[in-house]
Design a protein around this motif. Sequence first.
Motif, PDB file in Angstrom:
ATOM      1  N   ASP A  66       4.629 -10.467  10.556  1.00  0.00           N
ATOM      2  CA  ASP A  66       4.400 -10.638   9.518  1.00  0.00           C
ATOM      3  C   ASP A  66       3.824  -9.473   8.806  1.00  0.00           C
ATOM      4  OD1 ASP A  66       5.007 -13.239   9.093  1.00  0.00           O
ATOM      5  OD2 ASP A  66       2.980 -14.072   9.512  1.00  0.00           O
ATOM      6  N   THR A  67       3.053  -8.836   9.616  1.00  0.00           N
ATOM      7  CA  THR A  67       2.204  -7.448   9.354  1.00  0.00           C
ATOM      8  C   THR A  67       3.448  -6.297   8.972  1.00  0.00           C
ATOM      9  OG1 THR A  67       0.247  -7.781  10.428  1.00  0.00           O
ATOM     10  CG2 THR A  67       0.758  -5.618  10.098  1.00  0.00           C
ATOM     11  N   ILE A  68       4.336  -6.371  10.203  1.00  0.00           N
ATOM     12  CA  ILE A  68       5.220  -5.527   9.948  1.00  0.00           C
ATOM     13  C   ILE A  68       6.362  -5.416   8.587  1.00  0.00           C
ATOM     14  CG2 ILE A  68       7.693  -4.848  11.091  1.00  0.00           C
ATOM     15  CD1 ILE A  68       6.397  -5.198  13.695  1.00  0.00           C
ATOM     16  N   VAL A  69       6.679  -6.686   8.328  1.00  0.00           N
ATOM     17  CA  VAL A  69       7.451  -6.783   7.176  1.00  0.00           C
ATOM     18  C   VAL A  69       6.804  -6.363   5.912  1.00  0.00           C
ATOM     19  CG1 VAL A  69       8.293  -8.699   5.583  1.00  0.00           C
ATOM     20  CG2 VAL A  69       8.832  -8.842   8.056  1.00  0.00           C
ATOM     21  N   ARG A  70       5.512  -6.878   5.725  1.00  0.00           N
ATOM     22  CA  ARG A  70       4.459  -6.484   4.636  1.00  0.00           C
ATOM     23  C   ARG A  70       4.345  -4.965   4.337  1.00  0.00           C
ATOM     24  NH1 ARG A  70      -0.668  -4.993   4.542  1.00  0.00           N
ATOM     25  NH2 ARG A  70      -1.202  -6.015   6.868  1.00  0.00           N
ATOM     26  N   LEU A  71       4.108  -4.133   5.670  1.00  0.00           N
ATOM     27  CA  LEU A  71       4.087  -2.768   5.664  1.00  0.00           C
ATOM     28  C   LEU A  71       5.335  -2.125   5.416  1.00  0.00           C
ATOM     29  CD1 LEU A  71       1.846  -2.181   8.827  1.00  0.00           C
ATOM     30  CD2 LEU A  71       1.290  -1.775   6.259  1.00  0.00           C
ATOM     31  N   ALA A  72       6.488  -2.724   5.936  1.00  0.00           N
ATOM     32  CA  ALA A  72       7.818  -2.040   5.488  1.00  0.00           C
ATOM     33  C   ALA A  72       8.162  -2.131   4.143  1.00  0.00           C
ATOM     34  CB  ALA A  72       8.867  -2.778   6.512  1.00  0.00           C
ATOM     35  N   PHE A  73       7.900  -3.257   3.554  1.00  0.00           N
ATOM     36  CA  PHE A  73       8.225  -3.225   2.058  1.00  0.00           C
ATOM     37  C   PHE A  73       6.982  -2.422   1.145  1.00  0.00           C
ATOM     38  CE2 PHE A  73      10.349  -7.527   2.755  1.00  0.00           C
ATOM     39  CZ  PHE A  73      11.748  -7.080   2.335  1.00  0.00           C
ATOM     40  N   GLN A  74       6.168  -2.246   1.868  1.00  0.00           N
ATOM     41  CA  GLN A  74       5.037  -1.437   1.137  1.00  0.00           C
ATOM     42  C   GLN A  74       5.228  -0.017   1.103  1.00  0.00           C
ATOM     43  OE1 GLN A  74       1.075  -1.872   2.455  1.00  0.00           O
ATOM     44  NE2 GLN A  74       0.241  -0.176   1.373  1.00  0.00           N
ATOM     45  N   ILE A  75       6.033   0.481   2.383  1.00  0.00           N
ATOM     46  CA  ILE A  75       6.461   1.949   2.591  1.00  0.00           C
ATOM     47  C   ILE A  75       7.686   1.995   1.707  1.00  0.00           C
ATOM     48  CG2 ILE A  75       7.488   3.118   4.245  1.00  0.00           C
ATOM     49  CD1 ILE A  75       5.649   1.641   6.369  1.00  0.00           C
ATOM     50  N   ASN A  76       8.596   0.994   1.517  1.00  0.00           N
ATOM     51  CA  ASN A  76       9.667   1.156   0.718  1.00  0.00           C
ATOM     52  C   ASN A  76       9.554   1.541  -0.576  1.00  0.00           C
ATOM     53  OD1 ASN A  76      12.455   0.949   0.175  1.00  0.00           O
ATOM     54  ND2 ASN A  76      12.186  -1.084  -0.644  1.00  0.00           N
ATOM     55  N   GLU A  77       8.381   0.718  -1.311  1.00  0.00           N
ATOM     56  CA  GLU A  77       7.975   1.144  -2.707  1.00  0.00           C
ATOM     57  C   GLU A  77       7.355   2.736  -2.874  1.00  0.00           C
ATOM     58  OE1 GLU A  77       8.804  -0.722  -5.153  1.00  0.00           O
ATOM     59  OE2 GLU A  77       9.675  -2.094  -3.733  1.00  0.00           O
ATOM     60  N   ALA A  78       6.567   2.711  -1.764  1.00  0.00           N
ATOM     61  CA  ALA A  78       6.080   4.435  -1.755  1.00  0.00           C
ATOM     62  C   ALA A  78       6.987   5.312  -1.770  1.00  0.00           C
ATOM     63  CB  ALA A  78       4.936   4.450  -0.575  1.00  0.00           C
ATOM     64  N   LEU A  79       7.944   5.188  -0.973  1.00  0.00           N
ATOM     65  CA  LEU A  79       9.043   6.153  -0.443  1.00  0.00           C
ATOM     66  C   LEU A  79      10.066   6.517  -1.571  1.00  0.00           C
ATOM     67  CD1 LEU A  79       9.889   5.763   3.430  1.00  0.00           C
ATOM     68  CD2 LEU A  79       8.552   7.525   2.654  1.00  0.00           C
ATOM     69  N   LYS A  80      10.077   5.090  -2.159  1.00  0.00           N
ATOM     70  CA  LYS A  80      11.301   5.218  -3.229  1.00  0.00           C
ATOM     71  C   LYS A  80      10.799   6.150  -4.310  1.00  0.00           C
ATOM     72  CE  LYS A  80      11.962   0.929  -4.594  1.00  0.00           C
ATOM     73  NZ  LYS A  80      12.730  -0.446  -4.783  1.00  0.00           N
ATOM     74  N   GLU A  81       9.755   5.762  -4.812  1.00  0.00           N
ATOM     75  CA  GLU A  81       8.712   6.424  -5.871  1.00  0.00           C
ATOM     76  C   GLU A  81       8.685   7.828  -5.476  1.00  0.00           C
ATOM     77  OE1 GLU A  81       5.019   4.471  -7.011  1.00  0.00           O
ATOM     78  OE2 GLU A  81       4.173   6.518  -7.479  1.00  0.00           O
ATOM     79  N   PHE A  82       8.345   8.568  -4.267  1.00  0.00           N
ATOM     80  CA  PHE A  82       8.208   9.733  -4.053  1.00  0.00           C
ATOM     81  C   PHE A  82       9.592  10.473  -4.014  1.00  0.00           C
ATOM     82  CE2 PHE A  82       6.546  12.832  -0.673  1.00  0.00           C
ATOM     83  CZ  PHE A  82       5.354  13.176  -1.402  1.00  0.00           C
ATOM     84  N   PHE A  83      10.532   9.772  -3.539  1.00  0.00           N
ATOM     85  CA  PHE A  83      11.957  10.554  -3.390  1.00  0.00           C
ATOM     86  C   PHE A  83      12.326  10.532  -4.803  1.00  0.00           C
ATOM     87  CE2 PHE A  83      12.149   9.868   1.173  1.00  0.00           C
ATOM     88  CZ  PHE A  83      12.401  11.120   1.640  1.00  0.00           C
ATOM     89  N   LEU A  84      12.258   9.387  -5.466  1.00  0.00           N
ATOM     90  CA  LEU A  84      12.910   9.461  -6.884  1.00  0.00           C
ATOM     91  C   LEU A  84      12.161  10.735  -7.724  1.00  0.00           C
ATOM     92  CD1 LEU A  84      15.002   7.849  -8.358  1.00  0.00           C
ATOM     93  CD2 LEU A  84      13.092   6.522  -9.414  1.00  0.00           C
ATOM     94  N   ALA A  85      10.930  10.975  -7.638  1.00  0.00           N
ATOM     95  CA  ALA A  85      10.281  11.891  -8.473  1.00  0.00           C
ATOM     96  C   ALA A  85      10.863  13.444  -8.069  1.00  0.00           C
ATOM     97  CB  ALA A  85       8.679  12.068  -7.922  1.00  0.00           C
TER      98      ALA A  85
END
Length: 238
Positions: A149-168
């Motif tokens: 559960d923790t891994i899934v939650r963190l993985a999706f949180q990481i995805n949102e942060a990375l997506k935004e960071f790379f898109l910039a």
Amino acid sequence: MKKLEQLYEGKAKKVFQTDDPACLIVEYKDDATAFNGQKKGTILGKGAINNRMTNLLMQMLEHRGVPTHFVQELNERETVVKKVTIVPLEVIVRNISAGHFAQNYGVEEGIVFEEPTIEFSYKNDDLGDPLINSYHAKALKLATQAEIDTIVRLAFQINEALKEFFLAVGITLVDFKLEFGRLEDGTIVLADEISPDTCRLWDKETGEKLDKDRFRRDLGNVEGAYQEVMKRLTGSQP
Ligand code: ADP
Ligand code: UDP
């Protein structure tokens, strides 16, 4: 911090013990492999880029509340990290169809998903990292339900942060692989690396591949692609 004996040599990194039992030193190599080690090569300067990029991204994630193994960058290729027991799962998050998703499910690359997907592979080179689900992971005692559960939650949180960071910086984050580990007290933290070796990164405007697919598919200019991602993230090359 003193670098002591080598604990492990993997395909892309070496791992060393240190005089602090809670810390390790990872050393990034220029070696590249694909297709479970069947294709081998060298990507000049890759080690330095992946070291710097991983550290930059992990520090950005820490600021956003994601616990990571990062401690301190020592030099171009070496970083001190917290020693963890790796959860033997490759956690893959996808925003757009590509690679094995496209192959396994018979769709073209480039389909943008309405919501990201997540999957696990059992991290076991002898078995070829087979795809497994969370019930298999629990049956094999690779992780508990609470850890998953923790891994899934963190993985999706990481995805949102990375997506935004790379898109910039004009890069589309297509998919990526994460590894998590347990600290001595059981806390789950992000470990290993985040780099063009472990992510699919496409130029937002042209769709040009700026990641390890250039090596996997013999597309040429592999070094240039890794340098380009680094340049966009930092405004300079390592
Ligand atoms: P591979 O083992 O797949 O060939 P690498 O060459 O990247 O991969 O080797 C690095 C190894 O170190 C991997 O097995 C990875 O799981 C492990 N690792 C990464 N971070 C940590 C950490 N903080 N503590 C312990 N092991 C780690
Ligand atoms: N990936 C990785 N290590 C692996 C398998 C996959 O870093 O052992 C990354 C890969 O670079 C891509 C994502 O995970 O960004 C999804 O990979 P996929 O399952 O499509 O497999 P691939 O085609 O890369 O073998």
